[in-house]
Enzyme design. Structure first.
Site, PDB file in Angstrom:
ATOM      1  CE  LYS A 175      80.038   1.304  60.355  1.00 51.71           C
ATOM      2  NZ  LYS A 175      79.756   1.480  61.793  1.00 51.71           N
ATOM      3  NE  ARG A 220      72.142   8.292  65.069  1.00 52.83           N
ATOM      4  CZ  ARG A 220      72.712   8.057  66.245  1.00 52.83           C
ATOM      5  NH1 ARG A 220      72.724   8.988  67.175  1.00 52.83           N
ATOM      6  NH2 ARG A 220      73.268   6.894  66.494  1.00 52.83           N
TER       7      ARG A 220
HETATM    8  N1  BES Z   1      75.180   0.596  60.959  1.00 55.14           N
HETATM    9  C1  BES Z   1      75.777   1.013  62.161  1.00 55.14           C
HETATM   10  C2  BES Z   1      75.300   0.213  63.385  1.00 55.14           C
HETATM   11  C3  BES Z   1      75.577  -1.264  63.409  1.00 55.14           C
HETATM   12  C4  BES Z   1      76.547  -1.777  64.242  1.00 55.14           C
HETATM   13  C5  BES Z   1      74.830  -2.158  62.661  1.00 55.14           C
HETATM   14  C6  BES Z   1      76.779  -3.142  64.308  1.00 55.14           C
HETATM   15  C7  BES Z   1      75.055  -3.524  62.719  1.00 55.14           C
HETATM   16  C8  BES Z   1      76.033  -4.012  63.545  1.00 55.14           C
HETATM   17  C9  BES Z   1      75.455   2.481  62.418  1.00 55.14           C
HETATM   18  O1  BES Z   1      75.308   3.261  61.290  1.00 55.14           O
HETATM   19  C10 BES Z   1      76.583   3.059  63.202  1.00 55.14           C
HETATM   20  O2  BES Z   1      77.647   3.146  62.672  1.00 55.14           O
HETATM   21  N2  BES Z   1      76.311   3.468  64.448  1.00 55.14           N
HETATM   22  C11 BES Z   1      77.274   4.064  65.293  1.00 55.14           C
HETATM   23  C12 BES Z   1      76.690   5.371  65.802  1.00 55.14           C
HETATM   24  C13 BES Z   1      77.681   6.228  66.541  1.00 55.14           C
HETATM   25  C14 BES Z   1      78.699   6.781  65.558  1.00 55.14           C
HETATM   26  C15 BES Z   1      76.947   7.338  67.219  1.00 55.14           C
HETATM   27  C16 BES Z   1      77.564   3.124  66.448  1.00 55.14           C
HETATM   28  O3  BES Z   1      76.621   2.508  66.961  1.00 55.14           O
HETATM   29  O4  BES Z   1      78.720   2.997  66.809  1.00 55.14           O
HETATM   30 MN    MN Z   2      77.149   4.038  60.588  1.00 54.85          MN
END
Ligand code: BES
Ligand code: MN
Ligand code: ZN
Length: 505
Positions: A283, A357
């Site tokens: 990230k 997931r």
């Molecule tokens: N933990 C994050 C989602 C999240 C975003 C939680 C903002 C709290 C606040 C999750 O693991 C994630 O990174 N999701 C990605 C998925 C994508 C890579 C398919 C997302 O939503 O961007």
């Molecule tokens: Mn994530």
């Protein structure tokens, strides 16, 4: 916090702050505070007539009483808004306003009048529960690492709440409601502590230790599986997430099987990524610190089990907490890698940041052994749900209408709003893979919350009512609200408990 229910008139109660609620446009007499105001020589009526207090929702006015006119020296008028628009959510927030005023003034004792709620038709037990929740949640601060506040805390901490019963016959109902509120809010504040705590303090193993500490001697059995045991169970999907981390993944199974329970078993599953860097699909740094909250679903499940057991609800409930840390490392999983979940289905990783997931997939498979009446998972799963619903509503995906209705009612009672989202079948093809049974994610940002739900559905036990709560927006609050300081909310812990309470009836 010592919570006392008393049938006494407001002018006689000894406290540091007396909070009374008034609806918009209500006179002191209409609100039932005629005697109190007479003792004050008409002080409240004067403030209202002057237009300095109009009863607008959550607007408050602090008044100082003169000499010994009444036993308490400070009165807080709290607006309850238009009577026609009144809900328990307003009442909970109003209690939060009073609690925060108490904390700001560094006072110890709060007295509040239940009268306004019961007069508006709220059942006494619910009224007391709501006020206690709003008060205790409103007093919460995360001060673990603040040296000064930590040493000050014993002297400024509020430690007494008096609920003034409008009638003697109401006392016992108010007491039982207050007890429910205290159990719920205390657990919610413990959940907030876990979620606010940083990733270096809360690792999967520490979380498992906390699950043990928070649920012991309550009739809950806890089993914690480490990576070796998980490998034997075939949880390769779950295990793939922590491969880049020095911290061992932990799978917690909390079982609450009271003797008096009916036949139904509810399974609650929580995502507990103790820190989500994104892994190899790293990230950006902006806001990455907030990913310490990525274990909020798991913490809510632990808090829910604790509350359910303390309330001695006659319903069987299982909590499954999937804890891992998502880090890049020499052995980390990579985009393009393929892993197999417990039910034999294979997944091709597109982004290692779609890790939630992957742990939930094996948690869902594991739930099959309970032949559950319902499975509910909660997870800070996608940024996509934040785009759709922002931070006030959790997205709920359900394969069963009655289950959704039950969740909605529970969420309403808890004041933790939800909105139903579609598990839109035509989008399932978006996670088709050339090499595996499915991809972990689509590679586009469109409908990311929906494709995540479609992914999870592949691991739900057959013919099982299931709901997925995406709490990525609601678990963490940027804005300070009446009973919500900035940070962890404990959402949807109270919804899960209200659901179990309704189920047990
Ligand atoms: N933990 C994050 C989602 C999240 C975003 C939680 C903002 C709290 C606040 C999750 O693991 C994630 O990174 N999701 C990605 C998925 C994508 C890579 C398919 C997302 O939503 O961007
Ligand atoms: Mn994530
Ligand atoms: Zn995550």
């Amino acid at each position: 916090m010592n919570i006392i229910v008393k049938h006494s008139s407001p002018d006689a109660v000894v406290s540091d702050l007396l909070a009374i609620g008034l609806f918009e446009g209500q006179s002191v007499k209409e609100a039932g505070y005629g005697t109190l105001d007479a003792a004050l020589g008409g002080l409240i009526e004067q403030v209202i007539t002057a237009g300095d207090f109009e009863g607008k929702a959550l607007k408050a006015r602090l008044l100082y009483t003169h000499g010994d006119a009444i036993a308490t020296r400070r009165i807080l008028l709290v607006g309850l808004g238009k009577q026609a628009e009144f809900t328990l959510a307003v009442a909970r927030q109003a209690a939060g306003v009073a609690a925060q005023t108490l904390a700001d003034l560094k006072l110890r004792r709060l007295a509040t009048v239940v009268h306004g709620l019961t007069a508006a038709g709220v059942a006494p037990a619910s009224a007391a529960q709501t006020i206690v929740e709003g008060t205790l949640l409103g007093l919460y601060r995360f001060i673990t690492h603040k040296r000064e506040e930590n040493t000050q805390r014993p002297t400024v901490d509020a430690d007494e709440l008096i609920l003034l019963a409008p009638a003697a016959e109401m006392v016992s109902a108010l007491e039982s409601g207050a007890q429910v509120g205290q159990i719920l809010a205390t657990s919610a504040n413990l959940v907030r502590d876990l979620v606010n705590e940083s990733g270096n303090y809360v690792t999967p193993k520490v979380l498992a230790g906390q699950a043990q500490a928070l649920t012991q001697d309550m009739g809950i059995s806890l089993t914690v599986y480490g990576e070796e045991a998980m490998r034997e169970m075939g949880m390769e999907s779950f295990l793939s997430v922590s491969r880049g981390s020095a911290q061992e993944a932990q799978f917690m199974v909390l079982e609450y099987f009271p003797a008096a329970a009916g036949a139904d078993t509810l399974v609650l599953i929580g995502k507990a990524i103790t820190f989500d860097t994104g892994g190899i699909s790293l990230k950006p740094n902006d806001g990455m610190w907030e990913m310490k909250c990525d274990m909020a679903g798991g913490a809510a499940v632990i808090g829910a089990l604790r509350s359910i057991a303390q309330l001695k609800l006659p319903v069987r409930v299982v909590g499954l907490v999937c804890a891992a840390e998502n880090m890049p490392g020499p052995d980390a999983i990579k985009p393009g890698d393929v892993v197999k979940a417990m039910n034999g289905k294979s997944v091709e990783y597109m982004s290692t940041d779609a890790e939630g997931r992957m742990v939930l997939a094996d948690g869902l498979c594991y739930s099959a052994r309970y032949q559950p009446a319902a499975v509910i998972d909660c997870a800070t799963l996608t940024g996509s749900i934040v785009m759709a619903l922002s931070s006030d509503m959790s997205g709920v995906f359900a394969n069963d209408d009655p289950l959704f209705t039950r969740i909605q009612k529970a969420a309403d009672a808890a004041g933790e709003p939800v909105w139903r989202m579609p598990i839109w079948k035509p989008y399932r093809e978006r996670i088709n893979s050339d090499v595996a049974d499915m991809k972990g994610s689509t590679g586009t940002r469109y409908a990311g919350a929906i494709t995540a739900a479609l992914f999870l559905q592949e691991f739900v036990p057959e013919n099982t009512p299931w709901a997925h709560m995406d709490i990525a927006g609601t678990a963490w609050q940027e804005d300070h609200k009446p009973y919500q300081p900035r940070g962890a909310s404990a959402n949807p812990m109270r919804t899960l408990v209200e659901l179990a309470r309704a189920w047990a009836k």
